[in-house]
Design an enzyme around this catalytic site. Sequence first.
Site, PDB file in Angstrom:
ATOM      1  N   LYS A   2      53.336   4.227  61.472  1.00  0.00           N
ATOM      2  CA  LYS A   2      53.280   5.543  61.509  1.00  0.00           C
ATOM      3  C   LYS A   2      54.550   6.739  61.309  1.00  0.00           C
ATOM      4  CE  LYS A   2      55.408   6.376  65.686  1.00  0.00           C
ATOM      5  NZ  LYS A   2      56.575   5.007  65.679  1.00  0.00           N
ATOM      6  N   LYS A  33      50.609  -7.842  58.995  1.00  0.00           N
ATOM      7  CA  LYS A  33      50.507  -6.957  59.924  1.00  0.00           C
ATOM      8  C   LYS A  33      49.204  -7.451  61.492  1.00  0.00           C
ATOM      9  CE  LYS A  33      52.938  -2.713  61.057  1.00  0.00           C
ATOM     10  NZ  LYS A  33      52.966  -2.481  62.222  1.00  0.00           N
TER      11      LYS A  33
HETATM   12  P1  ADP Z   1      57.089   2.798  68.980  1.00  0.00           P
HETATM   13  O1  ADP Z   1      56.449   2.692  69.176  1.00  0.00           O
HETATM   14  O2  ADP Z   1      57.618   4.114  68.944  1.00  0.00           O
HETATM   15  O3  ADP Z   1      57.346   3.346  67.019  1.00  0.00           O
HETATM   16  P2  ADP Z   1      58.812   0.521  68.031  1.00  0.00           P
HETATM   17  O4  ADP Z   1      58.796  -0.261  69.821  1.00  0.00           O
HETATM   18  O5  ADP Z   1      57.965   0.088  67.101  1.00  0.00           O
HETATM   19  O6  ADP Z   1      58.241   2.065  69.066  1.00  0.00           O
HETATM   20  O7  ADP Z   1      60.860   0.608  68.155  1.00  0.00           O
HETATM   21  C1  ADP Z   1      60.743   1.328  69.091  1.00  0.00           C
HETATM   22  C2  ADP Z   1      61.650   0.003  69.470  1.00  0.00           C
HETATM   23  O8  ADP Z   1      62.499  -0.722  68.787  1.00  0.00           O
HETATM   24  C3  ADP Z   1      63.077   0.018  70.501  1.00  0.00           C
HETATM   25  O9  ADP Z   1      62.327   0.089  72.151  1.00  0.00           O
HETATM   26  C4  ADP Z   1      64.123  -1.354  70.863  1.00  0.00           C
HETATM   27  O10 ADP Z   1      63.602  -1.925  71.610  1.00  0.00           O
HETATM   28  C5  ADP Z   1      63.171  -1.587  69.920  1.00  0.00           C
HETATM   29  N1  ADP Z   1      65.095  -2.075  68.942  1.00  0.00           N
HETATM   30  C6  ADP Z   1      65.148  -2.748  67.658  1.00  0.00           C
HETATM   31  N2  ADP Z   1      66.749  -2.578  67.227  1.00  0.00           N
HETATM   32  C7  ADP Z   1      66.593  -1.460  67.741  1.00  0.00           C
HETATM   33  C8  ADP Z   1      68.576  -1.088  67.475  1.00  0.00           C
HETATM   34  N3  ADP Z   1      69.240  -1.506  66.452  1.00  0.00           N
HETATM   35  N4  ADP Z   1      68.336   0.308  68.142  1.00  0.00           N
HETATM   36  C9  ADP Z   1      67.843   0.603  69.502  1.00  0.00           C
HETATM   37  N5  ADP Z   1      66.736  -0.026  69.859  1.00  0.00           N
HETATM   38  C10 ADP Z   1      65.891  -0.887  68.539  1.00  0.00           C
HETATM   39 MG    MG Z   2      56.961   1.036  65.931  1.00  0.00          MG
END
Ligand code: ADP
Ligand code: MG
Length: 309
Positions: free
Chosen positions: A210, A126
């Site tokens: 998280k 990370k």
């Molecule tokens: P959070 O802050 O809610 O943890 P993240 O950015 O870590 O958000 O994770 C959510 C993101 O994952 C979505 O906005 C999307 O762009 C991405 N994502 C990756 N793979 C997929 C998938 N197979 N289906 C839907 N979203 C996906």
């Molecule tokens: Mg996330």
Amino acid sequence: MARIVVALGGNALGDTPQEQRKAVENTAGSIVNLIKEGHEVILAHGNGPQVGMINLAFEDSSANGSGVPEMPFPECGAMSQGYIGYHLQNAIGEKLEEENVDRSIASVVTQVIVDENDDAFDNPTKPVGSFYSKEKAEELEKEKGYNMIEDSGRGYRRVVPSPIPVDIAEKEVLKTLVDDNHLVIACGGGGVPVVREGSKLKGVPAVIDKDFASEKLAEILDADMLVILTAVEQVALNFGQENEEWLSKMDTEMAKEYCKEGHFAEGSMLPKVEAGIKFAECDSNNKTLITCLEKAKDGLDGKTGTVIA
Ligand code: ADP
Ligand code: MG
């Protein structure tokens, strides 16, 4: 009445304090709606941009001779829990009052116990904090024992491990508060990672996902549902491609297969689906809903989102 752990993603919070204040107003509306529907809600949240900001501020000002001390990473995480918790408590508290919902709300600074033998400690992944030149990066590796990597052509950055949560130090307090019908915010940013050293809990520079910490919280509180609110309404196969296919539900076997096939991006969607699998495997009645904040209510009504059961 269902007991649900709601995990708020980055888009429910925003980046700067001003942005966060605005974002949490919206978040508060959705959360209070769930409570009005009769759900027993426990909140967890991410802290990526917030802990990044706190960490950078201390790195910069301690380096410029202003007398500000260096701030260890676990302390930065604890500060982010307080800062985000304050905004959430404030906005949700206001909304509860407006809507005449009789509920008190508080954040609990949460230490999440990790195993010092977790493989993650041998393989930090990370990125946190500032970007540095190659020379400065080598100096930090020598002087402070940091692990530095080249981050996509933008410079060198410190990386910390992302271990799996094992237990929650404050779990008895959390159970009591939730059983007494208080609205609790816990495990902010995945919790402050600590390892056991005899009778001591020692903070370690690491980041607990998280989504995994929220799953652990749902397990410990014996929740019926884990609700992961993120930037997308549903989980997709072949995400972002022509043959994209939105999923309304998956059982654990399907979900594992899709994980293996690489449909879910590491560090974003993959940990959410993995958390859903883990929660479902604890109890056959457990369900995980992945959707966006605006659709939380519809998702719980079975109208949208992706359910893992
Ligand atoms: P959070 O802050 O809610 O943890 P993240 O950015 O870590 O958000 O994770 C959510 C993101 O994952 C979505 O906005 C999307 O762009 C991405 N994502 C990756 N793979 C997929 C998938 N197979 N289906 C839907 N979203 C996906
Ligand atoms: Mg996330």
